[in-house]
Design a protein around this motif. Sequence first.
Motif, PDB file in Angstrom:
ATOM      1  N   CYS A 136       1.087  -1.269   0.156  1.00 53.16           N
ATOM      2  CA  CYS A 136       0.039  -0.010  -0.096  1.00 53.16           C
ATOM      3  C   CYS A 136       0.876   1.403  -0.097  1.00 53.16           C
ATOM      4  N   GLU A 137       1.754   1.112   0.813  1.00 55.72           N
ATOM      5  CA  GLU A 137       2.689   2.507   0.789  1.00 55.72           C
ATOM      6  C   GLU A 137       3.557   2.482  -0.494  1.00 55.72           C
ATOM      7  N   MET A 138       4.032   1.456  -0.895  1.00 57.86           N
ATOM      8  CA  MET A 138       4.892   1.376  -2.111  1.00 57.86           C
ATOM      9  C   MET A 138       3.920   2.099  -3.254  1.00 57.86           C
ATOM     10  N   GLU A 139       2.506   1.835  -3.235  1.00 57.68           N
ATOM     11  CA  GLU A 139       1.682   2.422  -4.248  1.00 57.68           C
ATOM     12  C   GLU A 139       1.511   4.020  -4.118  1.00 57.68           C
ATOM     13  N   ILE A 140       1.479   4.494  -3.005  1.00 59.09           N
ATOM     14  CA  ILE A 140       1.459   5.896  -2.631  1.00 59.09           C
ATOM     15  C   ILE A 140       3.033   6.344  -3.325  1.00 59.09           C
ATOM     16  N   PHE A 141       4.224   5.755  -3.012  1.00 66.32           N
ATOM     17  CA  PHE A 141       5.323   6.437  -3.396  1.00 66.32           C
ATOM     18  C   PHE A 141       5.633   6.285  -4.913  1.00 66.32           C
ATOM     19  N   THR A 142       4.855   5.245  -5.416  1.00 61.22           N
ATOM     20  CA  THR A 142       5.246   5.116  -6.893  1.00 61.22           C
ATOM     21  C   THR A 142       4.253   5.678  -7.946  1.00 61.22           C
ATOM     22  N   GLN A 143       3.197   5.820  -7.194  1.00 61.40           N
ATOM     23  CA  GLN A 143       1.878   6.478  -8.106  1.00 61.40           C
ATOM     24  C   GLN A 143       1.678   7.981  -7.867  1.00 61.40           C
ATOM     25  N   LYS A 144       2.124   8.748  -6.674  1.00 65.15           N
ATOM     26  CA  LYS A 144       2.077  10.001  -6.138  1.00 65.15           C
ATOM     27  C   LYS A 144       3.345  10.458  -5.910  1.00 65.15           C
ATOM     28  N   THR A 145       4.479  10.284  -6.586  1.00 70.53           N
ATOM     29  CA  THR A 145       5.820  10.674  -6.480  1.00 70.53           C
ATOM     30  C   THR A 145       5.547  12.193  -6.727  1.00 70.53           C
ATOM     31  N   SER A 146       5.157  12.732  -7.924  1.00 63.09           N
ATOM     32  CA  SER A 146       5.289  14.039  -8.094  1.00 63.09           C
ATOM     33  C   SER A 146       4.148  14.911  -7.056  1.00 63.09           C
ATOM     34  N   GLU A 147       3.312  14.394  -6.774  1.00 65.76           N
ATOM     35  CA  GLU A 147       2.516  14.992  -5.662  1.00 65.76           C
ATOM     36  C   GLU A 147       3.247  15.295  -4.547  1.00 65.76           C
ATOM     37  N   ILE A 155      16.690  15.218   3.749  1.00 67.83           N
ATOM     38  CA  ILE A 155      15.950  13.898   4.013  1.00 67.83           C
ATOM     39  C   ILE A 155      16.520  13.150   5.169  1.00 67.83           C
ATOM     40  N   VAL A 156      15.830  13.106   6.111  1.00 64.61           N
ATOM     41  CA  VAL A 156      16.746  12.231   7.243  1.00 64.61           C
ATOM     42  C   VAL A 156      15.657  11.088   7.294  1.00 64.61           C
ATOM     43  N   HIS A 214      11.858   6.290  -4.619  1.00 61.48           N
ATOM     44  CA  HIS A 214      11.098   6.808  -5.637  1.00 61.48           C
ATOM     45  C   HIS A 214      11.021   8.359  -5.283  1.00 61.48           C
ATOM     46  N   LEU A 215      10.745   8.813  -4.006  1.00 59.62           N
ATOM     47  CA  LEU A 215      10.753  10.302  -3.775  1.00 59.62           C
ATOM     48  C   LEU A 215      12.245  10.673  -3.848  1.00 59.62           C
ATOM     49  N   LEU A 216      13.292  10.273  -3.669  1.00 58.97           N
ATOM     50  CA  LEU A 216      14.529  10.579  -3.892  1.00 58.97           C
ATOM     51  C   LEU A 216      14.660  10.921  -5.138  1.00 58.97           C
ATOM     52  N   GLY A 272      12.460  11.235  -7.543  1.00 54.09           N
ATOM     53  CA  GLY A 272      11.532  12.594  -8.110  1.00 54.09           C
ATOM     54  C   GLY A 272      12.202  13.764  -7.443  1.00 54.09           C
ATOM     55  N   LEU A 273      12.618  13.969  -6.351  1.00 54.08           N
ATOM     56  CA  LEU A 273      13.540  15.235  -6.058  1.00 54.08           C
ATOM     57  C   LEU A 273      14.528  15.498  -6.838  1.00 54.08           C
ATOM     58  N   LEU A 274      15.368  14.540  -7.108  1.00 54.93           N
ATOM     59  CA  LEU A 274      16.606  14.833  -8.007  1.00 54.93           C
ATOM     60  C   LEU A 274      16.404  15.205  -9.327  1.00 54.93           C
ATOM     61  N   ASP A 275      14.847  14.796  -9.773  1.00 57.00           N
ATOM     62  CA  ASP A 275      14.337  14.949 -11.140  1.00 57.00           C
ATOM     63  C   ASP A 275      14.305  16.343 -11.298  1.00 57.00           C
ATOM     64  N   ASN A 276      13.843  16.749 -10.142  1.00 54.76           N
ATOM     65  CA  ASN A 276      13.201  18.355 -10.188  1.00 54.76           C
ATOM     66  C   ASN A 276      14.638  19.376  -9.518  1.00 54.76           C
ATOM     67  N   LYS A 277      15.530  18.813  -9.865  1.00 54.95           N
ATOM     68  CA  LYS A 277      16.726  19.376  -9.258  1.00 54.95           C
ATOM     69  C   LYS A 277      16.621  19.950  -8.030  1.00 54.95           C
TER      70      LYS A 277
END
Length: 312
Positions: free
Chosen positions: A47-58, A72-73, A85-87, A89-94
């Motif tokens: 369930c949490e993986m779904e959040i991090f993969t499907q809602k990364t941009s949000e 990030i800690v 996936h979040l990491l 996403g952040l890198l992709d957004n510079k």
Amino acid sequence: MSQFLEDVLKGLSAKEKYLQSKYFYDANGDKLFQSIMGSKEYYPTKCEMEIFTQKTSELVTVLTGQNKEFDIVELGAGDATKSVHLLKGLLDNKVTFTYFPVDISANVIDLLQNELPKKLPTLKLQGLNGEYFKMLEKAKTLSDKIKVVLFLGSNIGNVPLEKAGDFVTLLRQHLKPGDLVLIGFDLKKDPKTILDAYNDSCGFTRDFNLNLLRRINNELQGNFNLDNFYHYPTYDPATGATKSYIVSKVEQQVSVAENLFDFSEGESIFMEISQKYTVQQTDELAKQTGFEPIHHFYDTKKWFLDAIWRCV
């Protein structure tokens, strides 16, 4: 005397015997937990993986909307399969940040420091091996940027409900206004679904619990006979408390570092709690401990919640 031995002797000497779940994670325990997360019954990780993969941009939008630069800690980073996936996403957004994974398992930190740079070559990474709050303080000495603390996987559920406020208050004391927390909660749902997740048909959870007895044997001169114990999970839908026990099948005596412990038939060792929440309970927990809930992220079944809280 090692802290591990001291804690084991204290737990086994208690009127109602217990062992601390933080000691589950030796190399074999790490592998067994990966197997648990992959089992068909264990839904929280999926369930949490779904959040991090499907809602990364949000996730990225909400975090960067609060602060343009931060670190990030991640407390209890594990293998970082969700947070990667979040990491990314952040890198992709510079976004400029350093990732500080914190884990009590040195094995986990070594793995992250070896493997993550292969997946994310531009990631600034510094692993921290030790207790959560000590390592959070260390991260603050290494960078004075705003902190985004990840506390995923419903790890907050390993704290009893009546003590969760104390834990979150202590977390808040280690942070400053403007810092953020991204925290995962397993939500109340069908009791059978919950209980099956802690009693998988392949026996991974059973082996995970019994592995702590094996670790005591290997590291603390214990002589537990694992065949004389069995794994017993419970779930109370009224309180939301899932509890795991190891139960003695027979009357027996066990030695740990030359200390003797008597077990009667049917006597239990309390191993772990996994608390389930309502969304309202999570909001109340935030507000009572110096945080403001600013966003809720759910999986499609609404079985799991990743909440973003801001320190006020």
